[in-house]
Design a protein around this motif. Structure first.
Motif, mmCIF file in Angstrom:
data_model
loop_
_atom_site.group_PDB
_atom_site.id
_atom_site.type_symbol
_atom_site.label_atom_id
_atom_site.label_comp_id
_atom_site.label_asym_id
_atom_site.label_seq_id
_atom_site.Cartn_x
_atom_site.Cartn_y
_atom_site.Cartn_z
ATOM 1 N N THR A 172 0.818 -1.211 0.000
ATOM 2 C CA THR A 172 0.000 0.000 0.000
ATOM 3 C C THR A 172 0.856 1.266 0.000
ATOM 4 O OG1 THR A 172 -0.119 0.077 2.432
ATOM 5 C CG2 THR A 172 -1.806 -1.203 1.274
ATOM 6 N N MET A 173 2.183 1.098 0.095
ATOM 7 C CA MET A 173 3.081 2.249 0.171
ATOM 8 C C MET A 173 3.733 2.571 -1.169
ATOM 9 S SD MET A 173 2.823 3.017 3.408
ATOM 10 C CE MET A 173 4.228 4.004 3.887
ATOM 11 N N LEU A 174 3.357 1.852 -2.210
ATOM 12 C CA LEU A 174 3.959 2.093 -3.516
ATOM 13 C C LEU A 174 3.728 3.538 -3.946
ATOM 14 C CD1 LEU A 174 2.953 -1.196 -5.394
ATOM 15 C CD2 LEU A 174 5.180 -0.591 -4.442
ATOM 16 N N GLY A 175 4.806 4.195 -4.372
ATOM 17 C CA GLY A 175 4.713 5.576 -4.798
ATOM 18 C C GLY A 175 4.700 6.582 -3.664
ATOM 19 N N SER A 176 4.881 6.123 -2.430
ATOM 20 C CA SER A 176 4.802 7.010 -1.275
ATOM 21 C C SER A 176 6.150 7.660 -0.976
ATOM 22 C CB SER A 176 4.333 6.231 -0.042
ATOM 23 O OG SER A 176 5.352 5.316 0.366
ATOM 24 N N PRO A 177 6.140 8.800 -0.265
ATOM 25 C CA PRO A 177 7.403 9.428 0.163
ATOM 26 C C PRO A 177 8.202 8.513 1.082
ATOM 27 C CG PRO A 177 5.571 10.972 0.366
ATOM 28 C CD PRO A 177 4.966 9.627 0.085
ATOM 29 N N GLU A 178 7.501 7.702 1.876
ATOM 30 C CA GLU A 178 8.190 6.802 2.794
ATOM 31 C C GLU A 178 9.006 5.759 2.043
ATOM 32 O OE1 GLU A 178 4.695 8.537 4.903
ATOM 33 O OE2 GLU A 178 4.994 7.568 2.972
ATOM 34 N N LEU A 179 8.440 5.200 0.984
ATOM 35 C CA LEU A 179 9.168 4.205 0.201
ATOM 36 C C LEU A 179 10.379 4.852 -0.475
ATOM 37 C CD1 LEU A 179 9.430 1.347 -0.818
ATOM 38 C CD2 LEU A 179 7.901 1.912 -2.713
ATOM 39 N N ALA A 180 10.189 6.054 -0.995
ATOM 40 C CA ALA A 180 11.303 6.761 -1.633
ATOM 41 C C ALA A 180 12.399 7.058 -0.619
ATOM 42 C CB ALA A 180 10.796 8.055 -2.271
ATOM 43 N N SER A 181 12.007 7.485 0.580
ATOM 44 C CA SER A 181 12.980 7.799 1.628
ATOM 45 C C SER A 181 13.748 6.561 2.055
ATOM 46 C CB SER A 181 12.259 8.412 2.828
ATOM 47 O OG SER A 181 13.158 8.633 3.902
ATOM 48 N N SER A 182 13.036 5.465 2.254
ATOM 49 C CA SER A 182 13.684 4.215 2.656
ATOM 50 C C SER A 182 14.648 3.733 1.584
ATOM 51 C CB SER A 182 12.619 3.146 2.930
ATOM 52 O OG SER A 182 13.212 1.912 3.252
ATOM 53 N N SER A 183 14.271 3.881 0.337
ATOM 54 C CA SER A 183 15.138 3.453 -0.764
ATOM 55 C C SER A 183 16.425 4.276 -0.793
ATOM 56 C CB SER A 183 14.401 3.595 -2.100
ATOM 57 O OG SER A 183 13.231 2.807 -2.119
ATOM 58 N N GLN A 184 16.296 5.573 -0.590
ATOM 59 C CA GLN A 184 17.456 6.459 -0.616
ATOM 60 C C GLN A 184 18.413 6.197 0.540
ATOM 61 O OE1 GLN A 184 18.599 8.695 -2.757
ATOM 62 N NE2 GLN A 184 16.922 8.488 -4.240
ATOM 63 N N GLU A 185 17.903 5.613 1.615
ATOM 64 C CA GLU A 185 18.754 5.331 2.772
ATOM 65 C C GLU A 185 19.916 4.405 2.426
ATOM 66 O OE1 GLU A 185 15.481 5.939 6.372
ATOM 67 O OE2 GLU A 185 16.060 3.921 5.745
ATOM 68 N N HIS A 186 19.738 3.556 1.423
ATOM 69 C CA HIS A 186 20.829 2.664 1.026
ATOM 70 C C HIS A 186 22.013 3.470 0.475
ATOM 71 C CE1 HIS A 186 17.140 0.198 0.865
ATOM 72 N NE2 HIS A 186 17.927 -0.772 1.307
ATOM 73 N N LEU A 187 21.718 4.498 -0.299
ATOM 74 C CA LEU A 187 22.783 5.346 -0.840
ATOM 75 C C LEU A 187 23.418 6.193 0.259
ATOM 76 C CD1 LEU A 187 20.966 6.404 -4.117
ATOM 77 C CD2 LEU A 187 23.019 4.993 -3.970
ATOM 78 N N THR A 188 22.598 6.686 1.179
ATOM 79 C CA THR A 188 23.133 7.449 2.309
ATOM 80 C C THR A 188 24.048 6.579 3.155
ATOM 81 O OG1 THR A 188 21.116 8.795 2.379
ATOM 82 C CG2 THR A 188 22.522 8.825 4.333
ATOM 83 N N LEU A 189 23.650 5.332 3.358
ATOM 84 C CA LEU A 189 24.474 4.396 4.128
ATOM 85 C C LEU A 189 25.846 4.227 3.481
ATOM 86 C CD1 LEU A 189 24.761 2.248 6.396
ATOM 87 C CD2 LEU A 189 23.799 0.588 4.784
ATOM 88 N N LEU A 190 25.880 4.098 2.167
ATOM 89 C CA LEU A 190 27.158 3.947 1.473
ATOM 90 C C LEU A 190 28.009 5.206 1.600
ATOM 91 C CD1 LEU A 190 26.086 2.019 -1.756
ATOM 92 C CD2 LEU A 190 27.180 1.112 0.305
ATOM 93 N N ASP A 191 27.366 6.372 1.576
ATOM 94 C CA ASP A 191 28.116 7.621 1.776
ATOM 95 C C ASP A 191 28.800 7.622 3.136
ATOM 96 O OD1 ASP A 191 27.339 8.588 -0.698
ATOM 97 O OD2 ASP A 191 25.653 9.751 0.091
ATOM 98 N N LEU A 192 28.077 7.185 4.163
ATOM 99 C CA LEU A 192 28.623 7.143 5.515
ATOM 100 C C LEU A 192 29.753 6.133 5.629
ATOM 101 C CD1 LEU A 192 25.294 7.317 7.549
ATOM 102 C CD2 LEU A 192 26.982 9.140 7.294
ATOM 103 N N LEU A 193 29.572 4.977 4.992
ATOM 104 C CA LEU A 193 30.617 3.956 5.038
ATOM 105 C C LEU A 193 31.872 4.433 4.313
ATOM 106 C CD1 LEU A 193 28.486 0.725 4.411
ATOM 107 C CD2 LEU A 193 29.532 1.455 6.567
ATOM 108 N N GLU A 194 31.674 5.080 3.170
ATOM 109 C CA GLU A 194 32.827 5.583 2.407
ATOM 110 C C GLU A 194 33.561 6.659 3.199
ATOM 111 O OE1 GLU A 194 33.906 7.043 -2.134
ATOM 112 O OE2 GLU A 194 31.824 7.159 -1.435
ATOM 113 N N ALA A 195 32.802 7.461 3.964
ATOM 114 C CA ALA A 195 33.400 8.526 4.755
ATOM 115 C C ALA A 195 34.038 8.010 6.038
ATOM 116 C CB ALA A 195 32.349 9.575 5.088
ATOM 117 N N GLY A 196 33.819 6.715 6.347
ATOM 118 C CA GLY A 196 34.398 6.138 7.551
ATOM 119 C C GLY A 196 33.638 6.449 8.820
#
Length: 222
Positions: A172-196
């Motif tokens: 029921t969350m397809l197309g929602s801001p929450e799904l988009a935000s959760s998806s983007q968290e994977h890229l944010t996580l990689l930014d944090l890991l790359e930054a140490g």
């Protein structure tokens, strides 16, 4: 509403595997609610394939715990209680969040590039409201990331726990801001890991997994 996961197959390859992946996605996302009865002939008509690969897929899903055999009726979608789900999420947080400190600043360029491609696949499939691809991409990313710890048992344990997880509100969350935000968290996580920044990466992973009992269970989050 027609399920985005269940429909005529238009791809080459194993029909059994495609059916299994699609039905598993429909169960995990809540499209097929707990207790729903599934039969090979009915699903075969929806997938526009013969009943044989569908029956094989359902038998495999029974072995994986997604469905149970209902004598003379078909297969019944299994139920995961709220208590069970909360415990699964807690264990996953214990297992998946602390290793982020180990991986922070330690990932090679090629590993980061591959992980970023996998994270982008999650974002793309979420934008397209493609649940089967989204769930597959999400699993691929998380297990690949954990595999870089070198602990194969950890990857196996988390893989098993993911199969027990249900995201009953995801459909029921397809197309929602929450799904988009959760998806983007994977890229944010990689930014944090790359930054140490291991502490921030650990915290983000813990909050990210918490969506299972939050957004993906139909509950609001802070």
């Amino acid at each position: 509403m027609t399920s985005p996961a269940i429909g005529p197959l238009r791809t080459a390859g194993s029909f059994r595997q495609h059916v299994e992946d699609a039905v598993a996605a429909a169960i995990v996302s809540g499209e097929f609610a707990p207790g729903t009865m599934l039969t090979a002939p009915t699903l075969a008509a929806r997938f526009d394939v013969s009943a044989t690969p569908v029956r094989e897929a359902l038998l495999n899903l029974e072995k994986r715990g997604f469905v149970e055999i209902a004598r003379n009726k078909g297969f019944r979608v299994t139920r995961v209680s709220e208590q069970d789900l909360a415990q699964i999420v807690q264990i996953r947080q214990w297992l998946e969040a602390p290793p982020m400190r180990l991986l922070a600043g330690a990932l090679s360029g090629p590993d980061l590039a591959r992980l970023r491609a996998e994270a982008e696949a999650i974002v793309t499939s979420a934008d397209a409201s493609d649940l089967p691809t989204y769930l597959t991409a999400d699993t691929t990313f998380h297990l690949h990331l954990l595999s870089l710890t070198g602990n194969d048992r950890l990857v196996t344990l988390v893989g098993d726990l993911r199969q027990q997880t249900r995201l009953v509100g995801l459909a029921t969350m397809l197309g929602s801001p929450e799904l988009a935000s959760s998806s983007q968290e994977h890229l944010t996580l990689l930014d944090l890991l790359e930054a140490g920044d291991g502490a921030a990466a650990e915290d983000l992973m813990r909050r990210h997994l918490g969506h299972v009992t939050g957004w993906w269970s139909g509950r609001a989050e802070q």
